[in-house]
Motif scaffolding. Structure first.
Motif, short mmCIF file in Angstrom:
data_model
loop_
_atom_site.label_atom_id
_atom_site.label_comp_id
_atom_site.label_asym_id
_atom_site.label_seq_id
_atom_site.Cartn_x
_atom_site.Cartn_y
_atom_site.Cartn_z
N ILE A 139 21.43 165.26 48.68
CA ILE A 139 22.45 166.13 49.26
C ILE A 139 22.27 167.54 48.69
O ILE A 139 22.19 167.72 47.49
CB ILE A 139 23.87 165.61 48.95
N GLU A 140 22.23 168.52 49.57
CA GLU A 140 22.03 169.91 49.15
C GLU A 140 23.17 170.39 48.25
O GLU A 140 24.32 169.99 48.41
CB GLU A 140 21.94 170.82 50.38
N GLU A 193 24.55 173.30 48.21
CA GLU A 193 25.55 174.05 48.98
C GLU A 193 26.59 173.11 49.61
O GLU A 193 27.77 173.43 49.67
CB GLU A 193 24.88 174.89 50.07
N THR A 194 26.16 171.94 50.03
CA THR A 194 27.09 170.96 50.58
C THR A 194 28.04 170.47 49.50
O THR A 194 29.25 170.35 49.73
CB THR A 194 26.32 169.76 51.19
N ARG A 195 27.52 170.22 48.32
CA ARG A 195 28.36 169.77 47.21
C ARG A 195 29.35 170.85 46.79
O ARG A 195 30.50 170.56 46.47
CB ARG A 195 27.51 169.32 46.04
N GLN A 217 30.59 173.08 48.79
CA GLN A 217 31.60 173.10 49.85
C GLN A 217 32.61 171.97 49.65
O GLN A 217 33.80 172.16 49.88
CB GLN A 217 30.93 172.98 51.23
N TRP A 218 32.15 170.81 49.20
CA TRP A 218 33.08 169.72 48.90
C TRP A 218 34.05 170.10 47.79
O TRP A 218 35.24 169.76 47.85
CB TRP A 218 32.32 168.46 48.51
N GLN A 229 31.56 161.38 47.57
CA GLN A 229 31.08 162.02 48.79
C GLN A 229 29.59 161.76 49.00
O GLN A 229 29.15 161.50 50.12
CB GLN A 229 31.36 163.52 48.75
N ALA A 254 27.95 159.65 52.08
CA ALA A 254 26.95 160.26 52.94
C ALA A 254 25.66 159.44 53.00
O ALA A 254 24.97 159.44 54.02
CB ALA A 254 26.64 161.68 52.46
#
Length: 127
Positions: free
Chosen positions: A19-20, A22-24, A26-27, A84, A88
């Motif tokens: 998982i990138e 940036e995604t983490r 954002q979480w 998360q 995913a």
């Protein structure tokens, strides 16, 4: 706990996650926005107004940005990130365990806020 610390601890728990970052991040922003809306905005906890990953919403966040939940409740962030990531990646058993730990810390944080900060006027706690 800062954003960088939460990301580092989650990386230790789930090394080489696909998982990138940036995604983490954002979480984490979404988690702080939820905590602020559901818990902190209902309390007269003005000391927390300037912190949180949700504060610079339109701007990029920095690794040294302090997250909203104070110690010892800040341990919920790595559990959230792991939950998360597990969700995913389809790891439902691991997700359930991490989500249970997150939920327990969230509940303890809600109780602590109710005990230490009076509710804002016209705010109703529904917990």
């Amino acid at each position: 706990m800062t954003i960088g610390e939460a990301l580092e601890r989650a990386e230790q728990l789930r090394p080489n996650c696909r998982i990138e970052t940036e995604t983490r991040v954002q979480w984490l922003r979404e988690a702080d926005a939820l905590l602020r809306t559901k818990l902190f905005d209902r309390s007269a906890a003005g000391a927390f107004d300037a912190v949180g990953a949700d504060r610079p919403w339109e701007q990029p966040v920095q690794d040294d940005q302090t997250l909203l939940a104070p110690p010892p409740f800040d341990a919920l962030y790595p559990h959230l990130l792991c939950a998360q990531m597990d969700a995913a990646l389809g790891e439902t058993d691991r997700y359930a365990g991490e989500q249970a730990q997150y939920n327990a810390l969230y509940a303890e944080l809600a109780v602590w806020l109710r005990q230490n900060y009076p509710p804002r006027s016209r705010a109703q706690w529904r917990w």
